[in-house]
Scaffold this motif. Structure first.
Motif, PDB file in Angstrom:
ATOM      1  N   VAL A 136      17.699 -54.958  43.020  1.00 33.35           N
ATOM      2  CA  VAL A 136      19.033 -55.558  42.985  1.00 33.35           C
ATOM      3  C   VAL A 136      18.958 -57.077  42.872  1.00 33.35           C
ATOM      4  CG1 VAL A 136      21.237 -55.759  44.178  1.00 33.35           C
ATOM      5  CG2 VAL A 136      19.895 -53.657  44.402  1.00 33.35           C
TER       6      VAL A 136
ATOM      7  N   SER B  59      20.055 -51.655  47.433  1.00 30.07           N
ATOM      8  CA  SER B  59      18.655 -52.001  47.622  1.00 30.07           C
ATOM      9  C   SER B  59      17.982 -51.031  48.591  1.00 30.07           C
ATOM     10  CB  SER B  59      18.531 -53.441  48.139  1.00 30.07           C
ATOM     11  OG  SER B  59      17.183 -53.806  48.291  1.00 30.07           O
TER      12      SER B  59
ATOM     13  N   CYS C  66      21.599 -44.868  40.179  1.00 28.10           N
ATOM     14  CA  CYS C  66      20.783 -46.067  39.946  1.00 28.10           C
ATOM     15  C   CYS C  66      19.302 -45.829  40.205  1.00 28.10           C
ATOM     16  CB  CYS C  66      21.269 -47.202  40.842  1.00 28.10           C
ATOM     17  SG  CYS C  66      22.870 -47.830  40.365  1.00 28.10           S
TER      18      CYS C  66
ATOM     19  N   ALA D 283      25.195 -54.821  47.618  1.00 26.74           N
ATOM     20  CA  ALA D 283      23.828 -55.175  47.231  1.00 26.74           C
ATOM     21  C   ALA D 283      22.817 -54.629  48.231  1.00 26.74           C
ATOM     22  CB  ALA D 283      23.700 -56.696  47.116  1.00 26.74           C
TER      23      ALA D 283
ATOM     24  N   VAL E 268      16.947 -58.458  48.221  1.00 34.33           N
ATOM     25  CA  VAL E 268      17.906 -58.694  47.139  1.00 34.33           C
ATOM     26  C   VAL E 268      17.691 -60.105  46.588  1.00 34.33           C
ATOM     27  CG1 VAL E 268      20.347 -58.905  46.543  1.00 34.33           C
ATOM     28  CG2 VAL E 268      19.596 -57.125  48.144  1.00 34.33           C
TER      29      VAL E 268
ATOM     30  N   VAL F 257      19.476 -53.465  38.842  1.00 33.49           N
ATOM     31  CA  VAL F 257      20.916 -53.472  39.078  1.00 33.49           C
ATOM     32  C   VAL F 257      21.369 -54.888  39.387  1.00 33.49           C
ATOM     33  CG1 VAL F 257      22.721 -52.713  40.683  1.00 33.49           C
ATOM     34  CG2 VAL F 257      20.959 -51.105  39.925  1.00 33.49           C
TER      35      VAL F 257
END
Length: 530
Positions: free
Chosen positions: A393, A387, A365, A383, A419, A370
């Protein structure tokens, strides 16, 4: 001699104390090696635990690139020393060496008995395995297209068992060399799997690869045991530890790998006794090591096909014509991930849509956009992990407030690590080409750009193999206790068959609860057998 270092940052190399080195010196054999000698190489099946007294050893990947160096008071090895897997790396002496070689079976015994040493060694082994998962081209090489279901199954097997691997997809790589490897092969011969050391297998089942790597226990056509645990998640592992420690001949089988969904969790923050949290990999590794101490056996991947019970005996039939006769059975098969109800989902799975967030996925990623889909603790943990690794995220969930389903501490962590949380959001369509996600459309018509999705949508019980014998609720979860017409709260309507963990109707879907139920089931099984 080693080539220039790999771009992967290796984990720190811990050292042993003088007293720990002294303990190992009494158990092992002192040896020497000259510069350039190989202590072990990629594909070796048997090598000892090595403690360095003087000198230096460099660890290389399969192409000769340096991964890390170890010096005096350091030690070599990773999780394959405990699991029996073939080795994924090569160890070469780069300064004249004096070292202690401890047989792996002796190391296992010592780790059971010496808590401080176990903490140092196990933590290092787990960190090293995660580091190896980030090294490009290390471990298994799986060659086959995304359109091949057998290829995707093999990739899922490698991921669930946390094996270093590289997937070469001739439909996506655009490399004529990769295409040439599978040219002329039919569907039954896919994928081509190259093992560490060079052995190539055509169209192997995951079990064949597992045993070729030295991971899996090879079951006899018929096994007879006191306790069979079907499922190696937290409930099955809890039963394995307590069943074997109390004298039951205990066997645990699983169709994928050890640890279940908990084993894929980046960090479990609310598990008793670990105030700083513990990763699913470490919890699983410690539990398996503890169970093996008491001679519990683990066999993966073996898929249960049916359960037949008669006159107090239970017969579980497995794929590949194996069967297990058990005096008592614990069903701890957990649940399988729910999938998005959208078109073409399978075209993206394994490429840009995932069901777990491990080191390979986090590295993939990078700084991409994402989305993590789900509102439970597993979604929150993923998450935060992604992150922290640099991804941008967004958490998508369908409820009005994520606090309805997620623990408060994780809600605070989402805010702490930036996030973005989008309430009342469900995905209606995926957009992209060749498995590469570009955007999603929500049910409210909004279109959001994402390169990767991680799905944590809850799960469906893995009980379809039980047919009509064991009573289940309308969703397929197993009924136990009064709901099944029996007094024992973990026993099913079939005497001698018990259920624990996520697969049980009405259970609390938490790792610690599943472990407790697995342990409690053993006491009920003892009473039943008596």
């Amino acid at each position: 001699m080693p080539q220039p270092s790999s771009p992967i940052e290796p984990p720190p190399s811990p050292t042993l104390s003088a007293s720990q080195v002294s303990t190992l010196r009494e158990l092992g054999e002192q040896r020497t090696a000259e510069t350039g000698e190989l202590l072990y190489r990629v594909g070796d099946r048997d090598y000892p635990f090595i403690v360095i007294l003087e000198g230096e050893v460099t660890i290389l990947d399969s192409t000769g690139n340096e991964i890390v160096r170890h010096g005096a008071s350091g030690f070599l090895g990773e999780l394959n020393l405990l699991s029996g897997q073939t080795v994924f790396v090569t160890a070469v002496v780069t300064e004249p060496l004096r070292y202690i070689a401890v047989p792996r079976e002796m190391l296992r015994t010592l780790l059971y008995e010496d808590g401080p040493l176990s903490d140092v060694v196990l933590s290092a082994f787990i960190a090293r395995r995660e580091g190896l998962q980030r090294v490009p081209g290390l471990g298994l090489e799986i060659v086959g297209p995304h359109s091949s279901r057998a290829t995707v199954r093999m990739v899922d097997f490698a991921r669930s068992n946390r094996l270093p691997f590289a997937w070469r997809d001739p439909e996506r790589d655009g490399d004529p060399t990769v295409a040439a490897l599978v040219e002329g092969l039919d569907e039954a011969e896919l994928p081509l799997v190259r093992l560490p050391g060079g052995t190539a297998l055509l169209g192997p089942a995951p079990g064949e690869v597992s045993r070729a790597l030295g991971i899996g226990l090879e079951l006899a056509p018929r096994e007879e045991v006191d306790l069979l645990a079907v499922g190696a998640g937290p409930a099955g592992l809890g039963a394995a530890v307590y069943g074997a420690s109390e004298g039951l001949n205990t066997l645990v089988i699983d169709s994928a790998g050890l640890g279940g969904q908990a084993g894929a969790s980046r960090r479990i923050e609310n598990y008793l006794g670990f105030p700083a949290g513990i990763s699913g990999t470490e919890l699983t590794s410690r539990a398996v090591t503890q169970a093996r101490k008491f001679e519990a056996r683990f066999a993966t991947p073996y898929r249960a096909l049916s359960l037949e019970s008669e006159d107090g005996r239970h017969l579980v039939r497995l794929e590949d014509d194996h069967e297990i006769a058990a005096r008592a059975v614990l069903i701890a098969t957990g649940a399988q991930y729910r999938r998005l109800p959208v078109e073409d989902l399978d075209q993206y799975e394994g490429i840009s849509i995932f069901y777990a967030a491990g080191p390979p996925e986090a590295q993939l990623c990078g700084a991409a956009r994402v989305a993590v889909v789900g509102g439970g603790n597993s979604a929150g943990q993923a998450a935060v992990w992604l992150s922290r690794g640099g991804a941008l995220v967004t958490l998508l969930h369908r409820r009005a407030d994520v606090r309805e389903t997620m623990s408060d501490y994780l809600v605070r962590e989402l805010d702490r690590f930036g996030v973005a949380v989008r309430d009342s959001s469900e995905i209606a369509a995926l957009h992209g080409t060749s498995g590469e996600l570009e955007a999603v459309t929500l049910t409210d018509g909004a279109q959001l750009r994402f390169s990767y999705l991680f799905l944590f949508l809850g799960a469906l019980p893995c009980t379809d193999w039980l047919a009509g014998g064991v009573a289940r609720d309308g969703d397929g979860f197993i009924l136990t206790g009064p709901a099944a017409g029996v007094a024992s709260h973990l026993e099913t309507n079939v005497p001698g068959v018990f259920a624990a963990g996520d697969v049980r109707s009405g259970s609390t879907k938490r790792c610690a609860t599943a472990v407790g139920e697995g342990a409690s089931a053993v006491q009920l099984i003892h009473a039943y057998l008596a």
